[in-house]
Motif scaffolding. Structure first.
Motif, PDB file in Angstrom:
ATOM      1  N   LEU A 162       0.827  -1.198   0.000  1.00  0.00           N
ATOM      2  CA  LEU A 162       0.000   0.000   0.000  1.00  0.00           C
ATOM      3  C   LEU A 162       0.863   1.251   0.000  1.00  0.00           C
ATOM      4  CD1 LEU A 162      -2.646  -1.056   2.689  1.00  0.00           C
ATOM      5  CD2 LEU A 162      -2.798  -1.315   0.202  1.00  0.00           C
ATOM      6  N   SER A 163       0.276   2.349  -0.383  1.00  0.00           N
ATOM      7  CA  SER A 163       1.002   3.619  -0.340  1.00  0.00           C
ATOM      8  C   SER A 163       1.163   4.067   1.107  1.00  0.00           C
ATOM      9  CB  SER A 163       0.235   4.690  -1.115  1.00  0.00           C
ATOM     10  OG  SER A 163      -0.977   5.020  -0.443  1.00  0.00           O
ATOM     11  N   ASN A 164       2.037   5.021   1.322  1.00  0.00           N
ATOM     12  CA  ASN A 164       2.230   5.550   2.678  1.00  0.00           C
ATOM     13  C   ASN A 164       0.927   6.118   3.237  1.00  0.00           C
ATOM     14  OD1 ASN A 164       4.942   4.882   2.667  1.00  0.00           O
ATOM     15  ND2 ASN A 164       5.618   6.905   1.980  1.00  0.00           N
ATOM     16  N   ALA A 165       0.166   6.798   2.391  1.00  0.00           N
ATOM     17  CA  ALA A 165      -1.097   7.383   2.841  1.00  0.00           C
ATOM     18  C   ALA A 165      -2.102   6.300   3.217  1.00  0.00           C
ATOM     19  CB  ALA A 165      -1.671   8.284   1.745  1.00  0.00           C
ATOM     20  N   GLU A 166      -2.137   5.221   2.449  1.00  0.00           N
ATOM     21  CA  GLU A 166      -3.064   4.128   2.750  1.00  0.00           C
ATOM     22  C   GLU A 166      -2.674   3.410   4.034  1.00  0.00           C
ATOM     23  OE1 GLU A 166      -4.580   2.799  -1.703  1.00  0.00           O
ATOM     24  OE2 GLU A 166      -2.600   2.148  -1.001  1.00  0.00           O
ATOM     25  N   ARG A 167      -1.385   3.201   4.220  1.00  0.00           N
ATOM     26  CA  ARG A 167      -0.933   2.563   5.465  1.00  0.00           C
ATOM     27  C   ARG A 167      -1.237   3.452   6.665  1.00  0.00           C
ATOM     28  NH1 ARG A 167       3.511   1.029   2.306  1.00  0.00           N
ATOM     29  NH2 ARG A 167       4.814   2.659   3.210  1.00  0.00           N
ATOM     30  N   ALA A 168      -1.105   4.756   6.491  1.00  0.00           N
ATOM     31  CA  ALA A 168      -1.402   5.679   7.593  1.00  0.00           C
ATOM     32  C   ALA A 168      -2.869   5.584   8.000  1.00  0.00           C
ATOM     33  CB  ALA A 168      -1.049   7.110   7.192  1.00  0.00           C
ATOM     34  N   LEU A 169      -3.741   5.380   7.041  1.00  0.00           N
ATOM     35  CA  LEU A 169      -5.161   5.231   7.360  1.00  0.00           C
ATOM     36  C   LEU A 169      -5.376   4.022   8.271  1.00  0.00           C
ATOM     37  CD1 LEU A 169      -6.754   5.972   3.862  1.00  0.00           C
ATOM     38  CD2 LEU A 169      -7.145   7.291   5.946  1.00  0.00           C
ATOM     39  N   ILE A 170      -4.834   2.888   7.894  1.00  0.00           N
ATOM     40  CA  ILE A 170      -5.042   1.665   8.671  1.00  0.00           C
ATOM     41  C   ILE A 170      -4.322   1.728  10.006  1.00  0.00           C
ATOM     42  CG2 ILE A 170      -4.748  -0.850   8.687  1.00  0.00           C
ATOM     43  CD1 ILE A 170      -4.881  -0.776   5.643  1.00  0.00           C
ATOM     44  N   ARG A 171      -3.162   2.345  10.016  1.00  0.00           N
ATOM     45  CA  ARG A 171      -2.343   2.367  11.228  1.00  0.00           C
ATOM     46  C   ARG A 171      -2.870   3.342  12.285  1.00  0.00           C
ATOM     47  NH1 ARG A 171       3.068   0.530  10.956  1.00  0.00           N
ATOM     48  NH2 ARG A 171       3.756   2.329  12.165  1.00  0.00           N
ATOM     49  N   HIS A 172      -3.543   4.427  11.868  1.00  0.00           N
ATOM     50  CA  HIS A 172      -4.029   5.350  12.892  1.00  0.00           C
ATOM     51  C   HIS A 172      -5.193   6.239  12.472  1.00  0.00           C
ATOM     52  CE1 HIS A 172      -1.527   8.530  11.003  1.00  0.00           C
ATOM     53  NE2 HIS A 172      -0.583   7.612  10.944  1.00  0.00           N
ATOM     54  N   GLU A 173      -5.257   6.678  11.226  1.00  0.00           N
ATOM     55  CA  GLU A 173      -6.248   7.690  10.871  1.00  0.00           C
ATOM     56  C   GLU A 173      -7.681   7.157  10.892  1.00  0.00           C
ATOM     57  OE1 GLU A 173      -5.811  10.807  10.752  1.00  0.00           O
ATOM     58  OE2 GLU A 173      -3.652  10.674  10.983  1.00  0.00           O
ATOM     59  N   THR A 174      -7.894   5.932  10.421  1.00  0.00           N
ATOM     60  CA  THR A 174      -9.252   5.380  10.428  1.00  0.00           C
ATOM     61  C   THR A 174      -9.774   5.258  11.852  1.00  0.00           C
ATOM     62  OG1 THR A 174      -8.858   4.153   8.375  1.00  0.00           O
ATOM     63  CG2 THR A 174     -10.696   3.445   9.740  1.00  0.00           C
ATOM     64  N   ALA A 175      -8.957   4.736  12.740  1.00  0.00           N
ATOM     65  CA  ALA A 175      -9.378   4.589  14.138  1.00  0.00           C
ATOM     66  C   ALA A 175      -9.656   5.946  14.768  1.00  0.00           C
ATOM     67  CB  ALA A 175      -8.294   3.854  14.933  1.00  0.00           C
ATOM     68  N   ARG A 176      -8.803   6.918  14.484  1.00  0.00           N
ATOM     69  CA  ARG A 176      -8.990   8.247  15.076  1.00  0.00           C
ATOM     70  C   ARG A 176     -10.318   8.858  14.635  1.00  0.00           C
ATOM     71  NH1 ARG A 176      -5.371  11.020  17.591  1.00  0.00           N
ATOM     72  NH2 ARG A 176      -3.608   9.935  16.627  1.00  0.00           N
ATOM     73  N   GLY A 177     -10.655   8.708  13.361  1.00  0.00           N
ATOM     74  CA  GLY A 177     -11.898   9.264  12.883  1.00  0.00           C
ATOM     75  C   GLY A 177     -13.116   8.479  13.341  1.00  0.00           C
ATOM     76  N   PHE A 178     -13.045   7.158  13.276  1.00  0.00           N
ATOM     77  CA  PHE A 178     -14.195   6.340  13.652  1.00  0.00           C
ATOM     78  C   PHE A 178     -14.569   6.532  15.104  1.00  0.00           C
ATOM     79  CE2 PHE A 178     -15.985   2.502  15.504  1.00  0.00           C
ATOM     80  CZ  PHE A 178     -17.075   2.259  14.687  1.00  0.00           C
ATOM     81  N   TYR A 179     -13.575   6.481  15.997  1.00  0.00           N
ATOM     82  CA  TYR A 179     -13.842   6.601  17.430  1.00  0.00           C
ATOM     83  C   TYR A 179     -13.890   8.060  17.910  1.00  0.00           C
ATOM     84  CZ  TYR A 179     -13.267   1.568  18.172  1.00  0.00           C
ATOM     85  OH  TYR A 179     -13.425   0.197  18.158  1.00  0.00           O
ATOM     86  N   ARG A 180     -13.642   8.983  16.970  1.00  0.00           N
ATOM     87  CA  ARG A 180     -13.649  10.408  17.308  1.00  0.00           C
ATOM     88  C   ARG A 180     -12.680  10.690  18.468  1.00  0.00           C
ATOM     89  NH1 ARG A 180     -20.282  11.142  16.893  1.00  0.00           N
ATOM     90  NH2 ARG A 180     -20.410  10.762  14.641  1.00  0.00           N
ATOM     91  N   LEU A 181     -11.474  10.192  18.286  1.00  0.00           N
ATOM     92  CA  LEU A 181     -10.463  10.330  19.320  1.00  0.00           C
ATOM     93  C   LEU A 181      -9.914  11.742  19.345  1.00  0.00           C
ATOM     94  CD1 LEU A 181      -8.562   6.967  18.690  1.00  0.00           C
ATOM     95  CD2 LEU A 181     -10.383   7.435  20.359  1.00  0.00           C
TER      96      LEU A 181
END
Length: 287
Positions: free
Chosen positions: A265-284
């Motif tokens: 995956l691209s760096n941006a895609e890996r960043a989503l799975i590694r932290h950004e998706t969780a941050r947005g979903f859980y509204r951290l």
């Protein structure tokens, strides 16, 4: 990196009946042990560890009061008896008064047919969504059709619900051995992914395989299928520690498998799975 699925427990403080079945991990597992074992991540979402149901608030308060220097808990997914239907709402409001609580989970993986799609359970799901809490769903592969039915009812009543499927719906890898069609897992996951409100966790797969003899190559098709169905923007990494220690290689093996599977995956895609998706979903909160 954010671990979106971390457990902690202390049997000296709270009661966990299920730990008697897994004595190798039945002792205390707190942030100090995590710090000794892990270089990263240092941020996580705590997911309820099935202590006695009446200890729900005690579990949240214990986790919220832990020393944050070795491990920063950004959010808490608390237990809630959603099968109580509308009657669960007072507890949900008590949970919301705890600043770290961002979601709830009522694990259904060991419940009988009919539990997930019961009117009372769906009513509890709706109440949680209406209170602004996210929903972690822990179900096994053979339960996914009933889960799909329940989610249809949930989204009809509360279209803006936020749902995440723990452990990719627990495919029986020990039996399927890499065949993602076993128990119609692949088709059901694809069906779930058509709903934009549904996210999923890349977590808990090694313990769905044979604990002692599981093969690394058997896990890859499940991860690849999840990436195809959900894409990085709706997937998040979860370590499922310390449960992951039950399988060969423990958490370190799972981290290696995860890194290999997402390397293309691209760096941006890996960043989503590694932290950004969780941050947005859980509204951290930002850190």
């Amino acid at each position: 990196m954010i671990d979106a699925h971390l457990h902690l427990w202390d049997p000296q403080r709270l009661s966990y009946d299920w730990l008697k079945h897994v004595p190798s991990i039945a002792g205390r597992h707190g942030p100090e042990e995590w710090a000794r074992r892990q270089a990263e991540p240092r941020q996580a979402v705590f997911v309820q560890a099935d202590c006695a149901p009446e200890q729900t608030l005690n579990e949240v308060d214990w986790v919220s009061g832990l020393d944050r220097s070795p491990l920063q808990i950004l959010g808490v997914v608390a237990f809630a008896p959603l099968e109580e239907g509308e009657a669960v709402r007072p507890l949900l409001r008590q949970l919301k008064q705890r600043p770290l609580v961002c979601g709830v989970r009522r694990s259904v993986q060991n419940e009988a047919p009919g539990f997930i799609s019961s009117a009372a359970h769906i009513e509890g799901l709706v109440a949680s969504a209406e209170e602004g809490l996210s929903l972690d769903l822990c179900a096994r592969d053979h339960q996914l059709p009933e889960l799909i039915e329940a989610l249809d009812a949930l989204f009809a009543a509360a279209p803006h619900s936020r749902v995440v499927l723990d452990h990719l719906g627990k495919p029986d890898i020990a039996v399927g051995k890499g065949d993602i069609r076993h128990s119609d897992w692949a088709a059901n996951l694809e069906h779930l992914a058509k709903r934009p409100q549904v996210f999923a966790k890349l977590s808990g797969l090694t313990t769905q395989d044979d604990w002692a003899e599981g093969r690394d190559e058997a896990l890859r098709p499940y991860i690849d299928h999840a990436l195809t169905c959900f894409g990085p923007s709706r997937l998040m990494y979860g370590g499922d520690w310390p449960v992951a220690e039950l399988a060969r290689g423990g958490l370190s093996r799972w981290r290696t498998l995860f890194d290999i599977a997402t390397a293309r995956l691209s760096n941006a895609e890996r960043a989503l799975i590694r932290h950004e998706t969780a941050r947005g979903f859980y509204r951290l909160p930002p850190v």
